[in-house]
Scaffold this motif. Sequence first.
Motif, PDB file in Angstrom:
ATOM      1  N   LYS A   1       0.862  -1.169   0.000  1.00  0.00           N
ATOM      2  CA  LYS A   1       0.000   0.000   0.000  1.00  0.00           C
ATOM      3  C   LYS A   1       0.903   1.225   0.000  1.00  0.00           C
ATOM      4  O   LYS A   1       1.821   1.324   0.810  1.00  0.00           O
TER       5      LYS A   1
ATOM      6  N   TRP B   1       0.926   5.413   0.133  1.00  0.00           N
ATOM      7  CA  TRP B   1       0.192   6.646   0.409  1.00  0.00           C
ATOM      8  C   TRP B   1       0.632   7.742  -0.555  1.00  0.00           C
ATOM      9  O   TRP B   1       1.788   7.808  -0.956  1.00  0.00           O
TER      10      TRP B   1
ATOM     11  N   THR C   1      -4.531   6.018  -0.648  1.00  0.00           N
ATOM     12  CA  THR C   1      -3.581   4.949  -0.944  1.00  0.00           C
ATOM     13  C   THR C   1      -3.982   4.205  -2.202  1.00  0.00           C
ATOM     14  O   THR C   1      -5.146   4.219  -2.605  1.00  0.00           O
TER      15      THR C   1
ATOM     16  N   ARG D   1       1.240   8.282   5.919  1.00  0.00           N
ATOM     17  CA  ARG D   1       0.864   9.640   5.523  1.00  0.00           C
ATOM     18  C   ARG D   1       2.022  10.617   5.633  1.00  0.00           C
ATOM     19  O   ARG D   1       2.115  11.554   4.843  1.00  0.00           O
TER      20      ARG D   1
ATOM     21  N   ALA E   1       4.234  10.086   2.547  1.00  0.00           N
ATOM     22  CA  ALA E   1       3.459   9.934   1.310  1.00  0.00           C
ATOM     23  C   ALA E   1       4.179  10.572   0.125  1.00  0.00           C
ATOM     24  O   ALA E   1       4.938  11.526   0.275  1.00  0.00           O
TER      25      ALA E   1
END
Length: 105
Positions: free
Chosen positions: A4, A6, A24, A86, A89
């Motif tokens: 995953k 972000w 994401t 986050r 990211a």
Amino acid sequence: MNQKVWYYLTDEEGKAYQGVGADTVSISSEADVVDFRDAVYQENKAGLSGVSAVSLKVYSSREDITDSTKGPLVFDVSLKGMGKGRTTALYVVVPKKTCFVFDIR
């Protein structure tokens, strides 16, 4: 195996694109910047009308967007370890839409 990643969608000044916050995408753990960019485009294409996937630029930080000594990530760079949360990211810059006027006199 998938990871995953972000990201934030931003304009060319690093400001949130159309008020979109962090999100994401799930991509292969072997993915590179092109794979990530294409996944982000597919996830957001309804809000990106008039913008192509290839015109999106990916940056590792908000500061890099406006720093003239930095540039976007190279397309074949692996994303291993990037965008895990986050605070780390990636930033995907959506270019301004350009209108073309054709004079067909």
